[in-house]
Write a protein that holds these residues in place. Structure first.
Motif, PDB file in Angstrom:
ATOM      1  N   UNK A 119    -129.304   5.340 -53.504  1.00 41.02           N
ATOM      2  CA  UNK A 119    -128.189   6.216 -53.864  1.00 41.02           C
ATOM      3  C   UNK A 119    -127.459   6.628 -52.585  1.00 41.02           C
ATOM      4  N   UNK A 120    -126.130   6.531 -52.618  1.00 38.74           N
ATOM      5  CA  UNK A 120    -125.313   6.841 -51.445  1.00 38.74           C
ATOM      6  C   UNK A 120    -124.248   7.873 -51.787  1.00 38.74           C
ATOM      7  N   UNK A 121    -123.818   8.609 -50.765  1.00 39.20           N
ATOM      8  CA  UNK A 121    -122.643   9.459 -50.884  1.00 39.20           C
ATOM      9  C   UNK A 121    -121.416   8.604 -50.616  1.00 39.20           C
ATOM     10  N   UNK A 122    -120.470   8.610 -51.523  1.00 41.78           N
ATOM     11  CA  UNK A 122    -119.339   7.679 -51.438  1.00 41.78           C
ATOM     12  C   UNK A 122    -118.460   7.923 -50.214  1.00 41.78           C
ATOM     13  N   UNK A 123    -118.166   9.183 -49.911  1.00 43.00           N
ATOM     14  CA  UNK A 123    -117.207   9.472 -48.843  1.00 43.00           C
ATOM     15  C   UNK A 123    -117.770   9.125 -47.463  1.00 43.00           C
ATOM     16  N   UNK A 124    -119.016   9.481 -47.211  1.00 39.37           N
ATOM     17  CA  UNK A 124    -119.595   9.260 -45.881  1.00 39.37           C
ATOM     18  C   UNK A 124    -120.355   7.943 -45.776  1.00 39.37           C
ATOM     19  N   UNK A 130    -133.860   6.715 -51.892  1.00 37.33           N
ATOM     20  CA  UNK A 130    -134.358   5.368 -52.127  1.00 37.33           C
ATOM     21  C   UNK A 130    -135.288   5.426 -53.327  1.00 37.33           C
ATOM     22  N   UNK A 131    -134.992   4.635 -54.342  1.00 37.22           N
ATOM     23  CA  UNK A 131    -135.777   4.621 -55.579  1.00 37.22           C
ATOM     24  C   UNK A 131    -136.735   3.447 -55.521  1.00 37.22           C
ATOM     25  N   UNK A 149    -126.870  13.001 -64.018  1.00 46.77           N
ATOM     26  CA  UNK A 149    -128.112  13.526 -63.455  1.00 46.77           C
ATOM     27  C   UNK A 149    -129.296  12.574 -63.629  1.00 46.77           C
ATOM     28  N   UNK A 150    -129.065  11.430 -64.263  1.00 44.90           N
ATOM     29  CA  UNK A 150    -130.114  10.434 -64.444  1.00 44.90           C
ATOM     30  C   UNK A 150    -129.590   9.046 -64.050  1.00 44.90           C
ATOM     31  N   UNK A 165    -131.287  11.737 -60.390  1.00 47.05           N
ATOM     32  CA  UNK A 165    -130.317  11.327 -59.377  1.00 47.05           C
ATOM     33  C   UNK A 165    -130.221  12.336 -58.232  1.00 47.05           C
ATOM     34  N   UNK A 166    -130.878  13.478 -58.374  1.00 46.01           N
ATOM     35  CA  UNK A 166    -130.851  14.490 -57.316  1.00 46.01           C
ATOM     36  C   UNK A 166    -132.116  14.473 -56.457  1.00 46.01           C
ATOM     37  N   UNK A 167    -133.269  14.271 -57.090  1.00 48.35           N
ATOM     38  CA  UNK A 167    -134.529  14.295 -56.336  1.00 48.35           C
ATOM     39  C   UNK A 167    -135.100  12.905 -56.075  1.00 48.35           C
TER      40      UNK A 167
END
Length: 222
Positions: A119-124, A130-131, A149-150, A165-167
């Protein structure tokens, strides 16, 4: 019950109303607005929806007008847009197989032959999570938009997994397919999910319990 929030559904055009009951359980109601166009009287439309849903407070009615305006702007915006490379992100060791964004576009998730999803932050472009847990190629994935959130991942290890998607916590592992999973998605309420497999079946799952609800049998090919 009380109305918690409005959610936009861009295609097909509509809105989703999320209600909460006294026992804290939640239910969503989808309203199609298929004839929305540049000539639509948004004030009349908002009043009609508010009356039908018994939204009597002024703030709720004003909020409804705002999201209907956003929905119309997105729906009728057909101007040409130029695209350019914004960010290049390289974190997987092996080739990518799939990619998906959350509804706001603030996050995206990638799947890879390296058996992980990230999972990445789009802007930065910063990696957030890592899943890890699949034992073979991660071939497909999806956010439970519009909630976001999932994340669901499907793998050649014959399983699908539900993640926060948060933890990054793995919440469920769906087992039942006899061969590789090739595709998947959530329904628009986020309560059910579907997987397709090379075993010629599709399965419907209850997201929260992790139980298989239905097995769809009938295809003769993969």
């Amino acid at each position: 019950m009380k109305l918690c929030r409005f959610l936009l559904r861009y295609y097909p055009p509509g809105i989703i109303l999320e209600y909460e009951y006294r026992d804290k359980s939640k239910k969503t109601k989808e309203l199609d607005i298929l004839d929305l166009n540049e000539f639509t009287d948004l004030d009349s439309l908002a009043d009609r929806i508010a009356d039908n849903e018994q939204l009597n407070s002024i703030p709720k009615r004003n909020q409804l007008r705002i999201i209907l305006t956003r929905l119309r702007e997105r729906t009728i915006n057909r101007k040409y847009r130029a695209f350019k490379l914004f960010k290049e992100v390289g974190a997987h060791k092996f080739p990518l197989t799939d990619c998906a964004f959350n509804k706001s576009g603030e996050k995206f998730v990638t799947a890879s032959h390296d058996r992980t999803a990230r999972v990445f932050e789009s802007f930065t472009g910063s990696e957030l999570l890592t899943l890890e847990g699949h034992k073979n190629v991660v071939i497909a994935l999806a956010f439970n938009n519009p909630f976001g959130d999932r994340i669901m991942t499907g793998s050649f290890d014959k399983t699908a997994k539900i993640w926060s998607s948060t933890s990054g916590e793995c919440l469920h592992t769906y087992s039942g397919h006899e061969t590789e999973i090739t595709c998947l998605d959530f329904d628009q309420t986020g309560k059910s999910a579907a997987t397709g497999s090379m075993d010629c079946t599709a399965r419907i799952w209850d997201v929260e319990s992790g139980q298989s609800i239905h097995t769809l049998i009938g295809h003769r090919g993969r």
